[in-house]
Design an enzyme around this catalytic site. Structure first.
Site, PDB file in Angstrom:
ATOM      1  N   ASP A  51     -88.544  21.103 -88.237  1.00 28.60           N
ATOM      2  CA  ASP A  51     -88.933  22.423 -88.727  1.00 28.60           C
ATOM      3  C   ASP A  51     -89.235  22.408 -90.219  1.00 28.60           C
ATOM      4  OD1 ASP A  51     -88.596  23.699 -86.245  1.00 28.60           O
ATOM      5  OD2 ASP A  51     -86.433  23.872 -86.576  1.00 28.60           O
ATOM      6  N   TYR A 109     -79.309  13.257 -85.538  1.00 24.22           N
ATOM      7  CA  TYR A 109     -79.469  14.015 -86.778  1.00 24.22           C
ATOM      8  C   TYR A 109     -78.188  13.930 -87.603  1.00 24.22           C
ATOM      9  CZ  TYR A 109     -83.701  16.418 -85.087  1.00 24.22           C
ATOM     10  OH  TYR A 109     -84.964  16.722 -84.640  1.00 24.22           O
TER      11      TYR A 109
END
Length: 264
Positions: A51, A109
């Site tokens: 994002d 992540y």
């Protein structure tokens, strides 16, 4: 012929990975640089569409071309035509069956939180500042309720386009390193905003505003409105994408910054 690339980027200036009209994206910048090296239009496929504001140290992409270049040229030549906040880390001729997205078996992540009453002037691009003290042990304990295959509707963005909210979280570890807290999470895949929504709720637990068992309750409710606000993007990094060994995709150090592969 398929070429796979390992890519690193600072997401601060970009409206996410994916190419979009009238805004800056990582994909567009990388495609422009590759097209210059190939002397033809290059279209990229990525492992994970990060994002706006999110970083990548372990992004993997691929493209198809009939142009023959040494692997070194795809890496060094592309870097010579990229802005400073995007870099190719390696280039490799890939198997015809390889696909950066669909061949991946896991994404990993790391989310970095800087815990200090006062903000930092030199760190804001790569960490999320939290002025409150956070109990990382309680955050870690709460995160264990999310392991395994579950419906992650409580941590899924309203605009998520995935057909299913079910994902399989392989591990979730929360560790402290001085003033820094690192949330390390790996899953087969993630729904939209899943990592940042999880981190936002873990921070509620770490601050003492919610008990450890709240994470279990949230997961069971399958209601995004009950969870905490989405954590900010600047602390989030895509650090690794895992593939079957037969594809021979290189594994770079996880990072980011000073962080070793193994966090204790």
């Amino acid at each position: 012929m398929k070429i796979a690339l390992g890519v690193e980027y600072n997401g601060k200036r970009y409206f996410g990975w994916q190419r979009q009209e009238k805004v800056l994206s990582v994909q567009e910048e990388l495609e422009k640089a590759l097209s210059f090296v190939a002397n033809e239009k290059i279209d990229l496929f990525c492992a994970g569409r990060t994002d706006s504001g999110v970083h990548g140290t372990g992004q993997v992409v691929h493209f198809e071309t009939e142009v023959v270049r040494p692997e070194r040229a795809w890496a060094f030549g592309t870097n010579a035509n990229l802005p400073d906040d995007i870099a190719v880390k390696w280039a490799k001729t890939a198997d015809d069956e390889f696909h950066a997205r669909f061949s991946a078996t896991a994404r990993r992540y790391r989310y970095l939180i800087y815990t200090n009453p006062l903000r930092s002037a030199v760190l804001p691009e790569g960490v999320t500042h939290c002025h409150l003290p956070l109990d990382h042990e309680k955050m870690h304990e709460a995160g264990q309720f999310l392991l395994g295959e579950n419906d992650f509707s409580s941590f899924r963005a309203a605009q998520c386009q995935s057909k299913t909210p079910w994902r399989n979280v392989h591990h979730l570890q929360v560790t402290r390193h001085g003033r820094y807290i690192v949330v390390d999470i790996q899953a087969n895949a993630f729904v939209h905003h899943m990592v940042r929504n999880i981190v936002g709720s873990l921070m509620e637990v770490g601050s003492g505003r919610q008990p450890v068992e709240w994470m279990k309750w949230l997961l069971e409710q399958r209601n995004r409105k009950l969870a905490a606000p989405t954590a900010k993007p600047q602390g989030l990094y895509l650090v690794r994408v895992t593939y079957p060994e037969r594809f021979g995709i290189p594994l770079s150090p996880l990072g980011p910054l000073f962080l070793p592969d193994e966090l204790v």
